[in-house]
Write an enzyme that holds these catalytic residues in place. Structure first.
Site, PDB file in Angstrom:
ATOM      1  N   ASP A 171       0.425   0.193  13.856  1.00  0.00           N
ATOM      2  CA  ASP A 171       0.918   1.395  14.538  1.00  0.00           C
ATOM      3  C   ASP A 171       1.264   1.124  15.994  1.00  0.00           C
ATOM      4  O   ASP A 171       1.950   1.915  16.636  1.00  0.00           O
ATOM      5  CB  ASP A 171      -0.082   2.549  14.430  1.00  0.00           C
ATOM      6  CG  ASP A 171      -1.460   2.227  15.005  1.00  0.00           C
ATOM      7  OD1 ASP A 171      -1.556   1.506  16.013  1.00  0.00           O
ATOM      8  OD2 ASP A 171      -2.464   2.713  14.434  1.00  0.00           O
ATOM      9  N   PRO A 178      -5.012  -4.960   1.256  1.00  0.00           N
ATOM     10  CA  PRO A 178      -4.642  -6.046   2.166  1.00  0.00           C
ATOM     11  C   PRO A 178      -5.680  -6.360   3.232  1.00  0.00           C
ATOM     12  O   PRO A 178      -5.662  -7.428   3.831  1.00  0.00           O
ATOM     13  CB  PRO A 178      -3.337  -5.543   2.798  1.00  0.00           C
ATOM     14  CG  PRO A 178      -3.342  -4.070   2.601  1.00  0.00           C
ATOM     15  CD  PRO A 178      -4.078  -3.827   1.323  1.00  0.00           C
ATOM     16  N   GLU A 190       0.932  -8.374  11.805  1.00  0.00           N
ATOM     17  CA  GLU A 190       0.762  -7.246  10.879  1.00  0.00           C
ATOM     18  C   GLU A 190       1.376  -7.608   9.532  1.00  0.00           C
ATOM     19  O   GLU A 190       2.524  -8.041   9.466  1.00  0.00           O
ATOM     20  CB  GLU A 190       1.420  -5.997  11.455  1.00  0.00           C
ATOM     21  CG  GLU A 190       1.652  -4.860  10.475  1.00  0.00           C
ATOM     22  CD  GLU A 190       0.378  -4.295   9.867  1.00  0.00           C
ATOM     23  OE1 GLU A 190       0.333  -4.135   8.628  1.00  0.00           O
ATOM     24  OE2 GLU A 190      -0.576  -4.017  10.642  1.00  0.00           O
ATOM     25  N   ASP A 204      -7.714  -5.236  14.259  1.00  0.00           N
ATOM     26  CA  ASP A 204      -7.470  -3.809  14.044  1.00  0.00           C
ATOM     27  C   ASP A 204      -7.007  -3.633  12.603  1.00  0.00           C
ATOM     28  O   ASP A 204      -5.825  -3.464  12.323  1.00  0.00           O
ATOM     29  CB  ASP A 204      -6.412  -3.319  15.029  1.00  0.00           C
ATOM     30  CG  ASP A 204      -6.106  -1.836  14.859  1.00  0.00           C
ATOM     31  OD1 ASP A 204      -6.853  -1.154  14.132  1.00  0.00           O
ATOM     32  OD2 ASP A 204      -5.109  -1.370  15.445  1.00  0.00           O
ATOM     33  N   HIS A 248      -7.905   3.428  20.089  1.00  0.00           N
ATOM     34  CA  HIS A 248      -7.100   2.349  20.664  1.00  0.00           C
ATOM     35  C   HIS A 248      -7.645   1.875  22.010  1.00  0.00           C
ATOM     36  O   HIS A 248      -7.622   0.682  22.306  1.00  0.00           O
ATOM     37  CB  HIS A 248      -5.644   2.795  20.782  1.00  0.00           C
ATOM     38  CG  HIS A 248      -4.981   2.965  19.439  1.00  0.00           C
ATOM     39  ND1 HIS A 248      -4.251   4.086  19.100  1.00  0.00           N
ATOM     40  CD2 HIS A 248      -4.977   2.165  18.343  1.00  0.00           C
ATOM     41  CE1 HIS A 248      -3.809   3.952  17.860  1.00  0.00           C
ATOM     42  NE2 HIS A 248      -4.238   2.809  17.378  1.00  0.00           N
ATOM     43  N   ASP A 303       0.841 -12.695   7.237  1.00  0.00           N
ATOM     44  CA  ASP A 303      -0.564 -12.693   6.833  1.00  0.00           C
ATOM     45  C   ASP A 303      -1.453 -13.097   8.001  1.00  0.00           C
ATOM     46  O   ASP A 303      -1.443 -14.253   8.430  1.00  0.00           O
ATOM     47  CB  ASP A 303      -0.740 -13.663   5.659  1.00  0.00           C
ATOM     48  CG  ASP A 303      -2.183 -13.806   5.223  1.00  0.00           C
ATOM     49  OD1 ASP A 303      -2.983 -12.903   5.551  1.00  0.00           O
ATOM     50  OD2 ASP A 303      -2.510 -14.807   4.570  1.00  0.00           O
ATOM     51  N   GLY A 304      -2.229 -12.145   8.488  1.00  0.00           N
ATOM     52  CA  GLY A 304      -3.109 -12.422   9.616  1.00  0.00           C
ATOM     53  C   GLY A 304      -4.217 -13.398   9.278  1.00  0.00           C
ATOM     54  O   GLY A 304      -4.660 -14.168  10.139  1.00  0.00           O
ATOM     55  N   GLN A 325       0.823  -1.202   0.000  1.00  0.00           N
ATOM     56  CA  GLN A 325       0.000   0.000   0.000  1.00  0.00           C
ATOM     57  C   GLN A 325       0.863   1.262   0.000  1.00  0.00           C
ATOM     58  O   GLN A 325       2.063   1.215   0.314  1.00  0.00           O
ATOM     59  CB  GLN A 325      -0.910   0.005   1.228  1.00  0.00           C
ATOM     60  CG  GLN A 325      -0.145  -0.122   2.543  1.00  0.00           C
ATOM     61  CD  GLN A 325      -0.990  -0.665   3.668  1.00  0.00           C
ATOM     62  OE1 GLN A 325      -2.208  -0.547   3.679  1.00  0.00           O
ATOM     63  NE2 GLN A 325      -0.349  -1.272   4.646  1.00  0.00           N
TER      64      GLN A 325
END
Length: 280
Positions: free
Chosen positions: A86, A164, A106, A157, A62, A139-140, A31
């Site tokens: 993040d 993605p 992530e 999240d 958060h 890859d989640g 991205q």
């Protein structure tokens, strides 16, 4: 010299922020990533032109992503975060004494790298290498498919359901989430604006309701997100937020979350109840 950076939130709605400096602009494998300093919200992160977080108001998102599910579960020890590059959700999760391990998966390692460099207050747990936290770049969706009967709480999240993040909004993903949770586990996922993204909210809630004994929606007001009104979909095997009573003390400070918010967040306006087919 300042410039205006704009997110097209719908084909008919845009949000612009005046930036004093564009600190990073580049493409990762997945991205486009931009980091800039804005006059109103401080440092901001955008992915594929979509505002993700800002220094000034990040605590709302958060805290609500983390503490609502973690206080709903009476003793969460194992937490999985899908996305969250993040580091803000991880920062909040490790604050719970009962939490023993937090795994964050992530897909975009560049987001993690830039968060550590430009958002140290958000990425604090990653920067300090908190012993509870394990960060995996990968890859989640695939990670979730392999997990079974292990996690107490799963927090998805994710970014918007494009690029993605698209595969994180499928019925197959929620089936795998159910499988990855322990017998009394629960999960939450950010599900965009209940005002502007009604078809998505309705679709995801339907998937979760099909597979989890308890499906609920809750809201928070997040200034940089479309319409300022954001929602989260929660699926639980055992614990119902509508009958929640405090089961342990909050021994750390928060800026947005409190026990009254824990209850009130699940009170939905009638227009949302209507399209989710809830009784008023």
């Amino acid at each position: 010299m300042s410039q205006w950076i704009t997110e097209e939130q719908t084909p008919h709605l845009r949000l612009s922020a005046e930036a004093t400096e564009l600190l990073y602009s580049g493409k990762s494998e997945f991205q486009k990533i931009e980091v800039f300093n804005s006059k109103e919200y401080g440092m901001m992160l955008a992915l594929d032109g979509v505002f993700q977080t800002s220094e000034r108001e990040e605590f709302i998102y958060h805290e609500m992503m983390s503490h609502v599910p973690l206080f709903l579960h009476p003793n969460p020890e194992r937490v999985l975060i899908i996305g969250g590059g993040d580091g803000g959700v991880a920062r909040e999760c490790v604050r719970h004494d009962c939490v023993k391990e937090v795994t964050m998966v992530e897909i975009d390692g560049k987001v993690v790298e830039l968060a550590k460099e430009y958002f140290p207050t958000i990425a604090k747990a990653m920067i300090e290498e908190n012993p509870k936290l394990t960060v995996k770049i990968g890859d989640g969706i695939g990670f979730m498919a392999e997990a079974e009967d292990y996690y107490d709480v799963i927090i998805v999240d994710c970014s918007d359901p494009i690029g993605p993040g698209e595969g994180l909004f499928t019925e197959e993903f929620y089936k795998n989430t159910l499988k990855a949770l322990k017998s009394d586990g629960l999960f939450v996922q950010q599900t965009e604006s209940p005002m502007l993204h009604q078809p998505l909210v309705e679709k995801v809630f339907g998937y979760v309701n099909n597979h989890f004994p308890i499906a609920r929606l809750y809201t928070a007001f997040i200034p940089i997100y479309p319409a300022g009104m954001h929602c989260f979909t929660l699926g639980s095997k055992t614990f119902d937020p509508l009958t929640w009573t405090s089961n342990r003390e909050q021994n750390f400070t928060t800026k947005y979350y409190n026990s009254d918010i824990q209850k009130a967040a699940f009170a939905l306006p009638n227009f949302v109840k209507d399209y989710l087919h809830f009784d008023k």
